[in-house]
Structure formats: C-alpha cells, structure tokens
Design an enzyme around this catalytic site. Structure first.
Site, PDB file in Angstrom:
ATOM      1  N   ARG A  16       0.799  -1.228   0.000  1.00 28.65           N
ATOM      2  CA  ARG A  16       0.000   0.000   0.000  1.00 28.65           C
ATOM      3  C   ARG A  16       0.835   1.283   0.000  1.00 28.65           C
ATOM      4  O   ARG A  16       0.291   2.381  -0.055  1.00 28.65           O
ATOM      5  CB  ARG A  16      -0.960  -0.008   1.205  1.00 28.65           C
ATOM      6  CG  ARG A  16      -2.210  -0.819   0.926  1.00 28.65           C
ATOM      7  CD  ARG A  16      -3.091  -0.886   2.162  1.00 28.65           C
ATOM      8  NE  ARG A  16      -2.546  -1.808   3.164  1.00 28.65           N
ATOM      9  CZ  ARG A  16      -2.896  -1.788   4.452  1.00 28.65           C
ATOM     10  NH1 ARG A  16      -3.747  -0.888   4.903  1.00 28.65           N
ATOM     11  NH2 ARG A  16      -2.377  -2.661   5.287  1.00 28.65           N
ATOM     12  N   GLY A 137      -5.550  -8.116  15.705  1.00 30.09           N
ATOM     13  CA  GLY A 137      -5.761  -9.296  16.538  1.00 30.09           C
ATOM     14  C   GLY A 137      -6.351  -8.855  17.873  1.00 30.09           C
ATOM     15  O   GLY A 137      -5.860  -7.910  18.477  1.00 30.09           O
ATOM     16  N   ALA A 378      29.912  45.155  -2.254  1.00 27.77           N
ATOM     17  CA  ALA A 378      28.827  44.495  -2.985  1.00 27.77           C
ATOM     18  C   ALA A 378      29.319  43.932  -4.313  1.00 27.77           C
ATOM     19  O   ALA A 378      30.111  44.551  -5.013  1.00 27.77           O
ATOM     20  CB  ALA A 378      27.710  45.497  -3.233  1.00 27.77           C
TER      21      ALA A 378
HETATM   22  C1  UD1 Z   1      -0.220  -8.640  13.189  1.00 28.40           C
HETATM   23  C2  UD1 Z   1      -0.776  -9.501  14.313  1.00 28.40           C
HETATM   24  C3  UD1 Z   1      -2.017  -8.811  14.911  1.00 28.40           C
HETATM   25  C4  UD1 Z   1      -1.697  -7.424  15.371  1.00 28.40           C
HETATM   26  C5  UD1 Z   1      -1.061  -6.622  14.232  1.00 28.40           C
HETATM   27  C6  UD1 Z   1      -0.578  -5.288  14.702  1.00 28.40           C
HETATM   28  C7  UD1 Z   1      -0.289 -11.807  13.728  1.00 28.40           C
HETATM   29  C8  UD1 Z   1      -0.823 -13.052  13.162  1.00 28.40           C
HETATM   30  N1  UD1 Z   1      -1.120 -10.770  13.772  1.00 28.40           N
HETATM   31  O1  UD1 Z   1      -1.202  -8.518  12.199  1.00 28.40           O
HETATM   32  O2  UD1 Z   1      -2.497  -9.584  16.002  1.00 28.40           O
HETATM   33  O3  UD1 Z   1      -2.867  -6.780  15.845  1.00 28.40           O
HETATM   34  O4  UD1 Z   1       0.080  -7.329  13.701  1.00 28.40           O
HETATM   35  O5  UD1 Z   1      -0.205  -4.520  13.617  1.00 28.40           O
HETATM   36  O6  UD1 Z   1       0.844 -11.765  14.159  1.00 28.40           O
HETATM   37  N2  UD1 Z   1       5.830  -9.820   8.621  1.00 28.40           N
HETATM   38  C9  UD1 Z   1       6.890 -10.578   8.180  1.00 28.40           C
HETATM   39  N3  UD1 Z   1       6.666 -11.742   7.536  1.00 28.40           N
HETATM   40  C10 UD1 Z   1       5.404 -12.204   7.325  1.00 28.40           C
HETATM   41  C11 UD1 Z   1       4.320 -11.431   7.777  1.00 28.40           C
HETATM   42  C12 UD1 Z   1       4.557 -10.257   8.435  1.00 28.40           C
HETATM   43  O7  UD1 Z   1       8.046 -10.202   8.366  1.00 28.40           O
HETATM   44  O8  UD1 Z   1       5.301 -13.285   6.730  1.00 28.40           O
HETATM   45  C13 UD1 Z   1       6.091  -8.575   9.330  1.00 28.40           C
HETATM   46  C14 UD1 Z   1       5.610  -7.354   8.556  1.00 28.40           C
HETATM   47  O9  UD1 Z   1       6.646  -6.831   7.762  1.00 28.40           O
HETATM   48  C15 UD1 Z   1       5.225  -6.398   9.693  1.00 28.40           C
HETATM   49  C16 UD1 Z   1       4.836  -7.317  10.832  1.00 28.40           C
HETATM   50  O10 UD1 Z   1       5.376  -8.576  10.541  1.00 28.40           O
HETATM   51  O11 UD1 Z   1       6.321  -5.636  10.104  1.00 28.40           O
HETATM   52  C17 UD1 Z   1       3.332  -7.416  11.028  1.00 28.40           C
HETATM   53  O12 UD1 Z   1       2.757  -7.881   9.850  1.00 28.40           O
HETATM   54  P1  UD1 Z   1       1.364  -7.323   9.334  1.00 28.40           P
HETATM   55  O13 UD1 Z   1       0.997  -8.087   8.125  1.00 28.40           O
HETATM   56  O14 UD1 Z   1       1.396  -5.856   9.278  1.00 28.40           O
HETATM   57  O15 UD1 Z   1       0.425  -7.652  10.567  1.00 28.40           O
HETATM   58  P2  UD1 Z   1      -0.812  -8.636  10.637  1.00 28.40           P
HETATM   59  O16 UD1 Z   1      -0.375 -10.046  10.384  1.00 28.40           O
HETATM   60  O17 UD1 Z   1      -1.912  -8.081   9.869  1.00 28.40           O
END
Ligand code: UD1
Ligand code: CA
Length: 456
Positions: A16, A137, A378
């Site tokens: 995004r 979450g 100047a």
């Molecule tokens: C996650 C949490 C959720 C919480 C939210 C807060 C889980 C399953 N969920 O949500 O409970 O409320 O964060 O923002 O943990 N990332 C990786 N590899 C992956 C997936 C994610 O490195 O495979 C990293 C992303 O770069 C980011 C962070 O983990 O920095 C969180 O990932 P994101 O997808 O934003 O969060 P959610 O899974 O939606």
C-alpha cells in the site's frame, strides 16, 4: 536477568505504499523507519539483533551495513509466526526474545523494558485499546480477566469483533518456550498463515503465565502501511520533538511549523521562527535567533548569532554574535569567526572568515581565507575556478575590497590593502596600498543614439 535477543519482523511487502522502495526504508524525520526501530532495539542492550527481511532485501541490508545485525531472509511471507521461525537457528537457548515490528517507528523503549522485565518466565504482550479495532488481533480474556488467546480479525467471532483491546504485535518471552511453541504452529486459519499470535493459547496450555501491558500511547505502536500513515507519524514525531524543545526552554514561534530531520541541540533562550528545517546535526548556542524559512544542515551556530529569513546553511560553523542573511547561502567547509556579517545574496563556499569581517551584499566568496576586519564590497566575486582547477584567494586583515571587483585566484590581497571598485585583480595586491585595475579612460561620445527596435 537472562540475555536478550531481539527479533525485528520486516519482511512485509508494503504494497500500500505504492513504491519501489522497501517500506522500512521510507523515512520519518529523514531516518528510515527501520532505523528508528533499531535505535530502540540498541537502547535495550540486546546481545543480538535479528532482522527478518524479505522484499527489497539487498537494499535494506545495504542501508544498515554499519549496524551489527543478523539478517535472516524470509523468501515468502507466510505470516508472523513463519517469520519468527526463520530466526530460530540464531536464538540463544538461555535468552529471552523481544519481538519488534520493523514498520513501527515510534516504538517506546520504556514499554519494551516493561515487557522484557517480565519475559524471564512469562509471555509478555503489549496491547492497546483501539477505537476502531478492525483488522487487528483481539486480546481475548476470560471471566477472571486473564488472557486466553489472541484471535485475528478474520478468524474472530462476531462477539470477539466487539473487543477493542488489540495486539500491538510486540511481545517478549523465554526462548525455551518460544522455540517449542513455534514448532507447533499451523496455518489452519482464515488467512492460511502461520500466526505468531497462536503462541498465546499454547502458553495458557503450558501454564506459562501470560501478562499484558496496555499502552496508552497509540502512536508508539502504530505501524506504517501507507503514505497517509507515514505523513501522520511524521507530524507526531515532529510535534514530539517540538514539545521537547519547548520543555527545554526553546522559544518556537509555532511548534507545528518546525521540522527537525536529525538532531537539534539548543542553548538557553534560543528562538526559532516558523518554517525552519534542521537536518543532520545542528547545534545552536545561547540567545541564537533563527528567523523564518531557514534550512540549516550539519552546522554549529555559536551564542548570540542571528540568522535572518530565507538563509541556507550547510556544513558550516558560525562564531558568536554574527549576523547572517536574509537570503544568504553558506556552503560546506565554511567557517565564520565571531562578529562576522554575511548579508543578502552572498554565497560562501569553503571560506574561512575571521573575526569582524563583513560581506554584506551580492557576493561569491569560495575557497578563500578572509582575515580580520575585512570589508568585502557588494558584488565581489572570487574567481576560484578556471574551468578545470580550483584556486584559493587570500584576503589579509583590514583589507577593503571595492564593489564589483573580481579576484582571480590564486591571488593574495595584502593586509590593509584597498581594491578600487570595479577592479579585476589578477596579481597579488600589496599591503596598505590602493590597487586599481579598470579600463584606462572614461569616455563620453556626444551624439550617440540608442539602437532602435527594427519593425518586421
Ligand atoms: C499482526 C498480528 C495482529 C496485530 C497486528 C498489529 C499476527 C498473526 N497478527 O497482524 O495480532 O494486531 O500485527 O499490527 O501476528 N511480517 C513478516 N513476515 C510475514 C508477515 C509479516 O516479516 O510473513 C512482518 C511485517 O513486515 C510487519 C509485521 O510482521 O512488520 C506485522 O505484519 P502485518 O501483516 O502488518 O500484521 P498482521 O499479520 O496483519
Ligand atoms: Ca567589472
């Protein structure tokens, strides 16, 4: 206390952001988002920092080449649990781990310390109350108010959707438990991902206490997903810097119109007017006044100096009680001693100007050494460049350079010398004498007519 490992999750694509640049390299206060998280991590004295990276990997690594980081590649993003699994080979058996998110730049070290202090024998989670918890979450508690699980939005029941207490994603726990819990994760859920959050239910099952710290500072746990988020966090970051400066006693004409993109150190009774941008490391002494619309980068401005509006200062040292601008441009390598005056449309580059000297109007002084109490009229230009090489101009103490003179370097103007206005000086000018170099005579031509415009 046990040693501390920190795992920073930073493999997300950041779709995004609509950018070719990896999300964690976008900046807040001119520092990459991940750089802020690393600052926080380093302040906690961990024995190792592990960054799980994915999208745009090499550029992310390069940006932090100086840092002592263990980089772990997560080729495909199968969820936060999967991300932490990649770090298992580097986790120390006797340590605790703090999980941080690479896209949460304003993360608060104090809140992290609270989690770490509990992590010796517990699973400690940082939560917050969100007005609109959609997407987060949910922290699920039983009748005794104890946490029983974290349920992701997409997996939550209608009843659970009403919970406003949400997971920040930041947590800490002992590695003995973490490694074992990670081995039990599955992806039987709405998103087909390995959720780190599933370890909460495992902890409850294993009778490992789960403690939750609730933070009231939502910005400190806000992750960045879009340019909209980025600009909001930037404003929060800037307003916090402004608040700190005000608390220290700095006068800001409007805290909403100040940008500090680096480190700004201020003495007592410093005043800063609106729309000033500070970059890199800037240090302002006591009673320094910065007028509106100045851009100041990597500079030291000593006590009592005033910078008038629209002045650009880059890599420059300014001595006490100097008067600079308006519309001055001080370029790298410039040092001004005390009581110097640099006026409008004056450009200085790699110029060393000694005490009490004045360059007040429309001049270029580059690669020059200017002595004490020199007055540069100047429109004076030091011609430092012959198209291939650069040369120095030396102007000794008490010299007076008449307006619209060109000093063709290398050249020395002796102590107390006067250069007549309009001179083009190609040879050294002796001390205490008047040196002139103008067209030989002044002629007037009677009957001369101005050219007329030709009709087409
Ligand atoms: C996650 C949490 C959720 C919480 C939210 C807060 C889980 C399953 N969920 O949500 O409970 O409320 O964060 O923002 O943990 N990332 C990786 N590899 C992956 C997936 C994610 O490195 O495979 C990293 C992303 O770069 C980011 C962070 O983990 O920095 C969180 O990932 P994101 O997808 O934003 O969060 P959610 O899974 O939606
Ligand atoms: Ca001329």
């Amino acid at each position: 206390m046990s040693p501390l490992n920190i795992v920073i999750l930073a493999a997300g694509k950041g779709t995004r952001m609509h950018s070719n640049r990896p999300k964690v390299l976008h900046t807040v206060g001119n520092k990459p988002i991940l750089g802020h998280v690393l600052d926080c991590a380093n302040s906690l004295n961990p024995n190792k920092i592990i960054v799980v990276y994915g999208f745009g990997g090499e550029t992310v690594k390069q940006a932090f080449a100086q840092e002592n980081i263990i980089w772990v590649h997560q080729a495909e993003q199968h969820g936060t649990g999967h991300a932490v699994q990649q770090a298992i080979p580097f986790l120390d058996a006797d340590a605790d781990t703090l999980i941080l998110l690479g896209d949460v730049p304003l993360i608060d070290a104090e809140a992290c310390r609270k989690l770490i202090s509990q992590a010796d024998n517990k699973l400690a989670i940082l939560s917050f109350n969100k007005a609109d918890p959609t997407g987060y979450g949910r922290i699920v508690r039983n009748a005794m108010c104890s946490v029983t699980a974290i349920v992701e939005h997409k997996d939550a029941t209608e009843e659970q959707h009403k919970i406003h207490e949400v997971n920040t994603g930041i947590m800490a726990m002992p590695n003995v438990h973490l490694v074992q819990w990670l081995s039990k994760l599955d992806n039987n859920n709405a998103q087909g991902e390995y959720y780190l959050t599933d370890i909460v239910a495992f902890a409850v099952n294993d009778n490992v206490p789960v403690v939750v710290e609730i933070t009231a500072d939502e910005w400190s746990v806000t992750g960045i997903n879009s340019k909209m988020d980025l600009v909001q966090i930037e404003r929060v970051h800037q307003s916090r810097i402004a608040q700190q400066l005000l608390l220290q006693g700095v006068t800001l004409k409007d805290p909403a119109r100040l940008d500090v993109r680096g480190e700004l150190i201020c003495g007592r009774d410093t005043e800063i007017d609106v729309n000033c941008v500070f970059e890199g490391k800037v240090s302002l002494g006591d009673n320094v006044k910065i007028a509106a619309n100045c851009v100041i980068k990597n500079a030291t401005i000593a006590s009592g100096s005033h910078i008038a509006p629209f002045t650009h200062i880059d890599d420059t040292q300014i001595g006490e009680n100097s008067r600079i601008g308006p519309y001055a441009r001080l370029r790298p390598g410039t040092t001004l001693a005390a009581d110097t005056h640099i006026g409008n449309f004056v450009e200085l580059k790699n110029a060393q100007v000694d005490v009490g000297s004045k360059i007040n109007h429309l001049s270029y002084v580059g690669d020059s050494t200017v002595g004490k109490n020199v007055n540069i009229g100047a429109g004076t230009i030091t011609c430092n460049y012959d198209g291939a090489n650069k040369f120095r101009t030396v102007i000794e103490d008490d010299a007076f350079i008449g307006s619209d003179s060109q000093l063709i370097a290398p050249v020395t103007i002796g102590r107390g010398a006067t250069i007549a206005a309009g001179s083009t000086i190609t040879k050294n000018a002796p001390a205490d004498q008047l040196t002139l170099c103008r067209a030989k005579e002044q002629k007037s031509i009677a009957g001369w007519k101005r050219p007329q415009k030709v009709k087409k």
